[in-house]
Design an enzyme around this catalytic site. Structure first.
Site, PDB file in Angstrom:
ATOM      1  NE  ARG A   1     -22.761 -82.775 -16.870  1.00 40.55           N
ATOM      2  CZ  ARG A   1     -22.792 -81.651 -17.594  1.00 40.55           C
ATOM      3  NH1 ARG A   1     -23.886 -80.936 -17.669  1.00 40.55           N
ATOM      4  NH2 ARG A   1     -21.709 -81.253 -18.229  1.00 40.55           N
TER       5      ARG A   1
ATOM      6  CE  LYS B   1     -23.773 -81.720 -23.291  1.00 41.74           C
ATOM      7  NZ  LYS B   1     -22.374 -82.212 -23.340  1.00 41.74           N
TER       8      LYS B   1
ATOM      9  NE  ARG C   1     -16.176 -80.475 -18.131  1.00 38.85           N
ATOM     10  CZ  ARG C   1     -15.786 -79.671 -19.113  1.00 38.85           C
ATOM     11  NH1 ARG C   1     -14.550 -79.211 -19.148  1.00 38.85           N
ATOM     12  NH2 ARG C   1     -16.621 -79.317 -20.035  1.00 38.85           N
TER      13      ARG C   1
ATOM     14  NE  ARG D   1     -15.939 -75.708 -24.325  1.00 42.35           N
ATOM     15  CZ  ARG D   1     -16.887 -76.553 -23.905  1.00 42.35           C
ATOM     16  NH1 ARG D   1     -17.928 -76.825 -24.656  1.00 42.35           N
ATOM     17  NH2 ARG D   1     -16.752 -77.148 -22.739  1.00 42.35           N
TER      18      ARG D   1
ATOM     19  NE  ARG E   1     -17.103 -74.517 -19.710  1.00 46.82           N
ATOM     20  CZ  ARG E   1     -18.035 -75.450 -19.929  1.00 46.82           C
ATOM     21  NH1 ARG E   1     -18.881 -75.318 -20.930  1.00 46.82           N
ATOM     22  NH2 ARG E   1     -18.113 -76.513 -19.169  1.00 46.82           N
TER      23      ARG E   1
HETATM   24  P1  AMP Z   1     -21.560 -77.852 -18.988  1.00 47.89           P
HETATM   25  O1  AMP Z   1     -21.559 -76.414 -19.371  1.00 47.89           O
HETATM   26  O2  AMP Z   1     -22.848 -78.549 -19.364  1.00 47.89           O
HETATM   27  O3  AMP Z   1     -20.351 -78.592 -19.471  1.00 47.89           O
HETATM   28  O4  AMP Z   1     -21.512 -77.893 -17.386  1.00 47.89           O
HETATM   29  C1  AMP Z   1     -20.413 -77.359 -16.685  1.00 47.89           C
HETATM   30  C2  AMP Z   1     -20.395 -77.882 -15.269  1.00 47.89           C
HETATM   31  O5  AMP Z   1     -21.594 -77.490 -14.581  1.00 47.89           O
HETATM   32  C3  AMP Z   1     -20.333 -79.393 -15.136  1.00 47.89           C
HETATM   33  O6  AMP Z   1     -19.016 -79.914 -15.271  1.00 47.89           O
HETATM   34  C4  AMP Z   1     -20.893 -79.575 -13.726  1.00 47.89           C
HETATM   35  O7  AMP Z   1     -19.929 -79.186 -12.755  1.00 47.89           O
HETATM   36  C5  AMP Z   1     -22.005 -78.521 -13.673  1.00 47.89           C
HETATM   37  N1  AMP Z   1     -23.262 -79.088 -14.170  1.00 47.89           N
HETATM   38  C6  AMP Z   1     -23.924 -78.751 -15.312  1.00 47.89           C
HETATM   39  N2  AMP Z   1     -25.040 -79.482 -15.461  1.00 47.89           N
HETATM   40  C7  AMP Z   1     -25.079 -80.331 -14.397  1.00 47.89           C
HETATM   41  C8  AMP Z   1     -25.973 -81.368 -13.995  1.00 47.89           C
HETATM   42  N3  AMP Z   1     -27.040 -81.717 -14.740  1.00 47.89           N
HETATM   43  N4  AMP Z   1     -25.704 -82.017 -12.826  1.00 47.89           N
HETATM   44  C9  AMP Z   1     -24.633 -81.683 -12.074  1.00 47.89           C
HETATM   45  N5  AMP Z   1     -23.731 -80.750 -12.410  1.00 47.89           N
HETATM   46  C10 AMP Z   1     -23.951 -80.074 -13.563  1.00 47.89           C
END
Ligand code: AMP
Length: 216
Positions: free
Chosen positions: A89, A14, A172, A128, A161
């Protein structure tokens, strides 16, 4: 209008696709994950809350996340389109997004789902690396930087990360299946969902997605 949501499990690509699309279509990139990471880095009150959830792979509570997105989508630079990455999400987030985009006159036009098999997600996330400064994504095998450990874009340090370890990734993926995947049916029922094969490579995927976005 190009009001777009990018969906897909962690590691589907994404972030990479969002970066390609924003430079091609000149749209703002709204990544809730990036916003939380920035807040954590700057030790803001939002960052303090988010860090309790993010590092072990849990979701930040809906009310916090929805408030953040509402504020961001209301800003001037989203008037001519935007790309949401990592939001919604959960079903409550998706329903709140429908209501709030209606309220501000910026309703969703496309929900793009990047379909990717689980084995590939594990491989991608394990390798990654991201730039500590600009967030550009790399991979130790498939998307190597020109110089080891250094970002091609800005020269920043490449890091892994904290939530890209095996344990957090399993959490996740479980949360994705339980809370996020049902959103696909929600958008299917609204007639907005388009699914793409996430295994064809970033440039091919960009071509396919572009065809859809340019056709409307
Ligand atoms: P990402 O970079 O999109 O993989 O997001 C990393 C982390 O941020 C996720 O594993 C969640 O802990 C938090 N996070 C990101 N977007 C959301 C969302 N829409 N709702 C809740 N937590 C989020």
């Amino acid at each position: 209008m190009k009001n777009i949501i990018l969906m897909g499990p962690p590691g589907a690509g994404k972030g990479t696709q969002a970066k390609l699309l924003i430079s091609k279509f000149n749209l703002p990139h709204i990544s809730t994950g990036d916003m939380f990471r920035e807040a954590i880095k700057n030790k803001t009150p939002l960052g303090v809350i988010a860090s309790q959830y993010i590092n072990d792979g849990h979701l930040v509570p809906d009310d916090v996340t929805i408030g953040l997105v509402k504020e961001r989508l209301s800003q001037e630079d989203c008037a001519n389109g935007y790309i949401l990455d990592g939001f919604p999400r959960t079903i409550p987030q998706a329903e709140a997004l429908t209501a709030l985009t209606k309220e501000i006159g910026r309703e969703i036009d496309f929900v793009i789902n990047i379909d990717t098999p689980k084995e590939m997600l594990v491989e991608r996330i394990g390798g990654r690396r991201v730039c500590k400064v600009c967030g550009a994504p790399f991979h130790i095998v498939t998307r190597k930087p020109k110089v080891d450990g250094v970002c091609d874009v800005c020269g920043g340090e490449l890091i892994q990360r904290k939530d890209d370890n095996e344990e957090a990734l399993n959490t996740r993926l479980e949360i994705y299946t339980k809370d996020t995947k049902p959103i696909l049916d929600y958008y299917e029922s609204l007639g907005l969902l388009k699914s793409f094969d996430g295994t064809i490579g970033a440039e091919n995927l960009l071509k396919e997605i572009s065809k859809l976005l340019e056709a409307k």
